[in-house]
Each structure stands twice: as structure tokens, then as C-alpha cells.
Design an enzyme around this catalytic site. Structure first.
Site, PDB file in Angstrom:
ATOM      1  N   SER A 344       0.768  -1.169   0.109  1.00 49.49           N
ATOM      2  CA  SER A 344       0.256   0.195  -0.281  1.00 49.49           C
ATOM      3  C   SER A 344       0.556   0.941   0.011  1.00 49.49           C
ATOM      4  CB  SER A 344      -0.691  -0.234   1.357  1.00 49.49           C
ATOM      5  OG  SER A 344      -1.387   1.661   1.308  1.00 49.49           O
ATOM      6  N   GLU A 532      -1.623  -9.610  -9.969  1.00 49.84           N
ATOM      7  CA  GLU A 532      -1.546  -8.949  -8.485  1.00 49.84           C
ATOM      8  C   GLU A 532      -0.722 -10.150  -7.100  1.00 49.84           C
ATOM      9  OE1 GLU A 532      -3.490  -5.682  -6.625  1.00 49.84           O
ATOM     10  OE2 GLU A 532      -5.017  -6.083  -8.053  1.00 49.84           O
TER      11      GLU A 532
END
Length: 768
Positions: A344, A532
Site C-alpha cells: 500500500s 497481482e
């Protein structure tokens, strides 16, 4: 006229041959390189954005425009590879199919699915509706042809541009650590990996950036492509402005830095004081030193009525179009995505919005609710500032690596590609430590998928780390498709929420056939993966391929292996077997069961061995082309109108009379406008800030591509034919003082369907 002596003629011939020889030596590169870039900004109104699956996140303007960027590397009489980086959430199988069809029509078999890779940066702020599988276009009300077409067109034009730019040149590679641009958003899952494995790594996310520098033999540096892992989620799930997020911002910063670094004074690494390259207005000499004279001059330019414009008006006024050097390719810089699955950009951590305390470690909840747990970026609570900061950090590291790149790429250009059916793929037991052959499963999503992540929480009572499910939501699930016992057992411990791989109405909900691909450029190897990968999953895949290649014929020990994530199609996440057991969001979104990563490692090592041996690989089953089956429920633009006595482009809210602004101020102007879907302004701009040079010459200074300028579109209610465009300009700290005005370009749709372009201008104002 006197003729030179015989001696002079000999010397002249000698010098001519020497120069000719010198020129040949300088251009005798092993490779041909070509770069390209083209606008792929989709509809800036009415279309749901791709990434957060938030039905309320509907595009209504532009933060900055999106682009496709490509490089081609070719051996003069050998292989070539193409890599395309998209300012989009991910690649689409249908987009790839149609791009390859166009390339084959144009170039024959020069460019195929085997040697062309198309990758997405994973911004969550781009228009959706361009993928072909149902689960990825539900929130966009089905397929959005306009989103799809602009991406296909842009990729084709980008590749054509790169092809036509092919010239002798060199490539250099460099690597370095960037420590403050990503954190692990699922650390409890990461900690389930073996301690011995974790002890090999200093961090729980990859901190390394790998950069390629492209240098033309004649022109010098042409561009750079780099790979670094961090999610495109600096912009939140409530943002409605089209944006390339942190990677798109970094690309724009670096391209502007290079184009202008010779025009303004910069520090030792080429930055201004705030780290962002100066805009064009800073290289225009200001002729106005007297503040009173500036105010008088500005007062002479009042907002005129809106007026008709041509389709190309906004293209002609683009800032970067003005700067381009004739015949020299534009500098292209791409910030590509890699194994960002659990990474993130919200580096301050995740906090509860009600208590300001950190969220629950294992489930990312606040009092049992996931909706209250949000990650915070470095510019919190300003998401635009967080985007700028994370983008700037990547940009600065890229410039450092670019300036220091000295290791030259040498060796073969090659590639291998295969389509693999991941729905029931047998995996060798040696790959997973099992006693018998195991299989992948038809795609399915777990309960924790609906919980979302700390970058964008889900709704209702879902939570991450759920390996049991919920009886009520199982009943709801069964209305769509009840998974059979074999499917349930195959995915265990994932409780199945959506059995997407077995849902076929009105057409396939999820992919089963996936492309895998290896591109080789000398000692750099790119692994194109259609999803991903988490940090540790990516490490295992890279290590497995590197082990096969290292020391083999044609490869030395110095091999650079990078993963290109979200490439060629999209199939959600890939975790390690151990992370899968925890069933956080990433594990619940690993579609093909607990052995998905092992299947990837098995198939990629096959490609790597084929690359070494020079042997071909089986192409595998072709994925479906579902274009003719697509359904779209997005209503078209019917017509645009203005109130009686008002023209399109008229100022609805102008700058105050005798306005005087300073650095850091926000200038806001509102125009009567029309739906941006009427014309995407491809390679143009909806918004423009102009600088007054002399007494009557307006020069483009900032446009849709600038971080400081925002185009916001709105209508009073959904079916209204009236709409307005608000353009906001946050005046940069390094702006040149002078007289400015704001312009808007738009296109209105008449009742009979005709499109009329228009433009409007604000009154002039002074920036002191």
C-alpha cells in the site's frame, strides 16, 4: 576561383573517411530502440471507475490525463519485443486481442501476442468497462465501448509511434532501494510465511526499483521504464477525478523534468526546491514588473461570451505540444507495476476513523467493522497531496537511477509465451511439497474479498481473515451459483462467496485461460503475469526463474529479473500457499485455489527452460473473444443545452474583478459546459491556464496534464441537459508573476446528435 592542391585534396579525403568511420562506430549499436506515448484518457463523466468496485465512484472530471507508453527493442536482423505500460487499472484480455489484430493487419507477424506485453499501473481512478469478464464490469453497468476504444486506439498509436522511432541506441540498467513509498497492508498474512524464508529479507515488501535507460546514438537519452511495487491507491474510493495516481504522477514529473532540465536552473540532481519540475511559464521572460500596470492590463481582458471552436483547438493549445523539438522523439518515462499485491502507498498505516486508533491487526476492523478502517497516505487527509508525495518519491529515485545508470544491456532479445488453462492445472508435487499431484481450481472468490482492504474497505459485515463464511451470505450466493463439493474442497480453507469460474450467464464471469510470458532483453528478464502477486509470491517466482537461468548458456550470473504485474489480462491476486491459509483480502482473491502460485512457478520455469534451449513452447488454448456478447446498460448522452440567453463556454462564476492572487492560492472558475463524453479531447485538454506575454499574446502554461490543475464536471441532476465545468488552479509556489486567465474547451451534443465544439475564457487576473 582557385582549386586546392593535390596534397590538400588527399587530406580532405582522409578527413572525410575518418569522419565517416567515426560516425559508423558511434551508431554501431547492437540494438534498435524506439519509444512512444499516446493519450488514453477515457470518458470523464458518468462511467464507474475501475479498481475499488464502488458503484458510487463515478467519473466527473480530470485530475490529470492518462497515457500509454511503450518501448520496442529490436535486433537489426533478429527478434524484437514490445512493452506497453498503461495508466489504467490493469490490462484486459479483450483489449490485447484487438490490439494484436490491428498490429497483424498493419505489420503481419512482426508483432504478436508472443512478443507484445501490455501492462497496467493499477490506478484506481480510471474509467472502467473495458474488460470482457462479467465480474469486472458489473459496477460499470456492463461494457463501456468508449473506455475500450480509447485504450485500444491509444495502445496501437503508441506502438506505431515506437516502431517508427526505431533507431540505433543503447540500454542501461540500474537498481536501488526506495524505502518510503510502500508498506505491507496484510502483515498478518505475510507473517504466516516460514520464518526461515522471511529471515532472508530485511523488509516485508520489496523496496527495490529496477530502471531501464534508453539512449539514442544521435539524440542521447530517449526515456526510461522502471518497475517498483506499490498500489495505485493514493487516490481514495470516493475520488471522482480521472487520475494516474502516484505512478502516473511520477511519470509526468519525470517527463517534465527531462524536457525542461536544460531550460531552468536546478540543483545537483535536477530538482526545484519542492522536487517538482517547473512549468513552461517559468521559462517565459516576464515583461511586467509594475504591479499597478499588471492590474490595469488584466482589467482590459474581461471574460468574453463562449464561442465556437474547432475539434482540434484544444490539441493546438496543449502545453507539451508547444515544447516538442522538431524531429526529435519526445522523452518517455514509465513507472510500471510489479508484485504490488499486498503493498500500500498509504505509508502512515491503517487507523479507525471513529477512534483514531490503529485497526485490528488480523482483520483490519474497528469494533468488528471493516468500513471504519482506512489506510493513511503521507499527505493525510489530502489524497491529492498523498498522491503527489508518493509519486515524487518514485520520481526522485528514478532520476537518481537514471543519472547513475552505467551497466549496459547486452545480449539476445528473445521471448516465450503460452496460454494456460488455470481452472484444472496439474501441479507437480515436488513444487508444493505434497505426496501426490495437486490441481488448481475453477475461479472463485472468498468472503474476505467483499471486505476490501485498508486502501478501500468493503461494506456490510464482511471482514478480512474470514475462513468460515456467513450463513446469510451463503444463501444469497446460492441464488447465483451454489458451488459443488469438489469446488468447495479444492478452494479450502477459502469459503466461497462467488463461484465465478463456474458462472457462465450471460457469459463468462471470470477467466480460466491466462497468458504467461517472458521477455528477454540481454541480461534483463521480464516476467509478464496476469495478476497481482504479493511480495513473497513475487520473490518466489523471481527466484525460481533466476535459478533456471543463472549460469546457463547465454546467461551469466548477472541477471535482472523483474515481474510486470497486471499484464496481458487480469485474474486478481496470487498469494503464497501460507498466506492463502489466512484468507485476508489477497488470499480470498486468489482465484484458482491454494496452489495458484505453485502453478505459476511450474509454468514459468518451463518457459525459462525453453528460452535457454531455444526451443518453442506449446501455444496453449486460445482465450475467448467475448466482444460480441458484451452488454452495456450505460445510457448515452441525449443532448446538451444551456439556459435561455446563455452560450456554451460562458462564465457562470468568474474570478472577482481586479483579482490579485499569490502562490498557493486556489483560483476557481465555472463555465456553462456539456458532457465530456461527447469528445474525450484525446491529446487535447478540457482546461487551460494561459500566461500573457507582452500585451496581447496568450501562451499556454498549464493544462489537463498538470498536477496543479483540476477539471470538475457536474450537472444538477442525472438526466439534466444542463451542466457546468469548474476549473481549479492551485497556483504553484514557483509560478512566474504576471497576468493569467483560465480557458475551457468542450463539445456539446445537439438534439439531432451533431457535436459542436466550443471554448470559453475567464477574465484575466494577476498572480503576484
Amino acid at each position: 576561383m582557385e582549386f586546392p592542391s593535390p596534397t590538400m585534396r588527399v587530406w580532405t579525403l582522409f578527413l572525410f573517411l575518418l569522419l565517416l568511420k567515426s560516425d559508423v562506430v558511434q551508431s554501431a549499436s547492437d540494438s534498435l530502440i524506439g519509444l512512444g506515448s499516446y493519450d488514453i484518457t477515457g470518458p470523464a463523466a458518468d462511467v464507474n471507475m475501475m479498481g475499488y468496485a464502488n458503484t458510487e465512484q463515478i467519473a466527473s472530471g480530470v485530475h490529470f490525463r492518462l497515457r500509454a507508453r511503450a518501448f520496442i527493442v529490436a535486433q537489426p536482423k533478429g527478434n524484437r519485443v514490445v512493452f506497453v505500460n498503461l495508466d489504467a487499472c490493469m490490462a484486459s484480455q479483450l483489449v490485447v486481442i484487438k490490439v494484436i489484430e490491428r498490429l497483424k493487419a498493419r505489420y503481419g507477424d512482426l508483432y504478436t501476442e508472443k512478443n507484445v506485453a501490455i501492462s497496467g499501473i493499477h490506478t484506481h481512478a480510471g474509467p472502467g468497462g473495458y474488460l470482457q469478464y462479467v465480474v469486472y464490469i458489473v459496477t460499470s453497468l456492463g461494457f463501456v465501448r468508449q473506455s475500450f476504444d480509447v485504450i485500444v486506439d491509444g495502445i496501437e498509436k503508441t506502438i506505431v509511434q515506437a516502431h517508427e522511432n526505431l533507431r540505433p541506441g543503447s540500454i542501461f540498467v540500474n537498481k536501488g532501494e526506495l524505502l518510503d513509498a510502500g508498506v505491507n497492508r496484510s502483515p498478518s498474512a505475510y507473517l504466516n510465511n516460514p520464518a526461515a524464508e522471511r529471515s532472508k529479507f530485511k523488509y516485508d515488501v520489496d523496496k527495490e526499483m529496477t530502471l531501464l535507460k534508453f539512449v539514442d546514438d544521435e539524440w542521447g537519452p530517449l526515456g526510461s521504464f522502471n518497475w517498483f511495487a506499490t498500489h495505485g491507491t493514493s487516490m481514495s474510493r470516493t475520488n471522482s477525478l480521472i487520475s494516474g495516481d502516484n505512478k502516473g504522477a511520477a511519470a509526468r514529473f519525470m517527463e517534465d523534468w527531462f524536457e525542461r532540465k536544460g531550460s531552468v536552473r536546478m540543483d545537483s540532481v535536477g530538482f526545484e526546491n519542492d522536487g517538482i519540475p517547473r512549468r513552461i511559464s517559468n521559462i517565459i521572460p516576464s515583461l511586467h514588473d509594475n504591479h499597478h500596470e499588471l492590474l490595469e492590463l488584466a482589467a482590459s481582458f474581461q471574460s468574453p461570451p463562449g464561442k465556437p471552436a474547432t475539434k482540434t483547438s484544444s490539441v493546438a493549445r496543449r502545453v507539451r505540444g508547444v515544447l516538442r523539438q522538431v524531429d526529435k522523439p519526445r522523452f518517455v518515462s514509465a513507472f510500471c507495476q510489479t508484485n504490488c499485491g499486498d503493498v500500500s502507498p498509504n505509508v502512515l498505516g491503517a487507523f479507525c476513523i471513529d477512534t483514531e486508533l490503529p485497526c485490528d491487526f488480523n482483520h483490519s476492523t474497528c469494533g468488528g467493522k471493516n468500513e471504519l478502517c482506512y489506510g493513511r497516505g503521507p499527505g493525510y487527509p489530502d489524497e491529492f497531496e498523498s498522491t503527489r508525495i508518493i509519486g515524487e518519491r518514485q520520481f526522485k529515485k528514478a532520476v537518481e537511477l537514471f543519472n547513475g545508470a552505467s551497466e549496459q544491456i547486452k545480449g539476445k532479445v528473445d521471448f516465450r509465451h503460452a496460454f494456460i488453462d488455470f481452472s484444472q492445472l496439474e501441479v507437480n508435487p515436488s513444487k508444493v511439497g505434497a505426496s501426490e499431484v495437486v490441481k488448481t481450481c475453477p475461479a472463485a472468490m472468498g468472503f474476505a474479498f467483499a471486505a476490501g482492504t485498508t486502501d478501500g474497505p468493503g461494506a456490510f459485515d464482511f471482514k478480512q481473515g474470514d475462513d468460515q463464511g456467513n450463513p446469510f451470505w451463503m444463501l444469497v450466493r446460492n441464488l447465483l451459483k451454489t458451488p459443488g463439493k469438489e469446488q468447495v474442497d479444492c478452494h479450502r480453507p477459502k469459503p466461497i462467496l462467488l463461484d465465478t469460474g463456474e458462472m457462465k450467464l450471460p457469459y463468462d464471469w471470470a477467466p480460466s485461460i491466462l497468458p504467461i510470458q517472458i521477455l528477454r532483453v540481454g541480461q534483463l528478464v521480464i516476467l509478464s503475469v496476469p495478476g497481482e502477486f504479493t511480495t513473497m509470491a513475487g520473490r518466489r517466482l523471481r527466484d525460481a526463474v533466476k535459478t533456471v537461468l543463472s549460469g546457463s548458456k547465454g546467461f551469466g550470473s548477472n541477471i535482472h529479473v523483474v515481474i510486470a504485474g497486471l499484464t496481458n489480462t487480469y485474474s486478481q491476486y496470487v498469494t503464497t500457499y501460507e498466506e492463502y491459509q489466512v484468507q485476508r483480502y489477497e488470499g480470498a482473491s486468489t482465484l484458482y485455489g491454494p496452489h495458484t502460485l505453485s502453478a505459476y512457478i511450474q509454468e514459468f520455469t518451463k518457459l525459462a527452460r525453453a528460452l535457454i534451449s531455444g526451443q518453442p513452447v506449446e501455444p496453449g488454448p486460445q482465450p475467448p473473444d467475448l466482444l460480441d456478447k458484451q452488454i452495456s446498460l450505460l445510457t448515452p448522452v441525449v443532448m446538451d443545452a444551456t439556459p435561455i440567453g446563455v452560450k456554451f463556454g460562458d462564465c457562470s462564476s468568474d474570478v472577482p474583478k481586479n483579482s490579485n492572487f499569490k502562490r498557493g492560492d486556489m483560483v476557481s472558475v465555472t463555465f456553462w459546459s456539456a458532457c465530456p463524453r461527447n469528445d474525450l479531447m484525446t491529446e487535447g485538454t478540457f482546461s487551460l491556464v494561459e500566461f500573457l506575454q507582452g500585451k496581447d499574446t496568450w501562451v499556454p502554461a498549464y493544462d489537463d496534464d498538470d498536477f496543479c490543475l483540476r477539471f470538475k464536471w457536474s450537472r444538477p441532476f442525472k438526466l439534466s441537459s444542463h451542466s457546468k465545468a469548474t476549473i481549479e488552479w492551485r497556483i504553484p509556489q514557483d509560478v512566474t508573476p504576471g497576468v493569467y486567465r483560465i480557458k475551457h474547451f468542450g463539445a456539446a451534443k445537439g438534439l439531432l446528435g451533431s457535436i459542436h465544439h466550443f471554448t470559453g475564457s475567464s477574465s484575466a487576473f494577476v498572480v503576484a
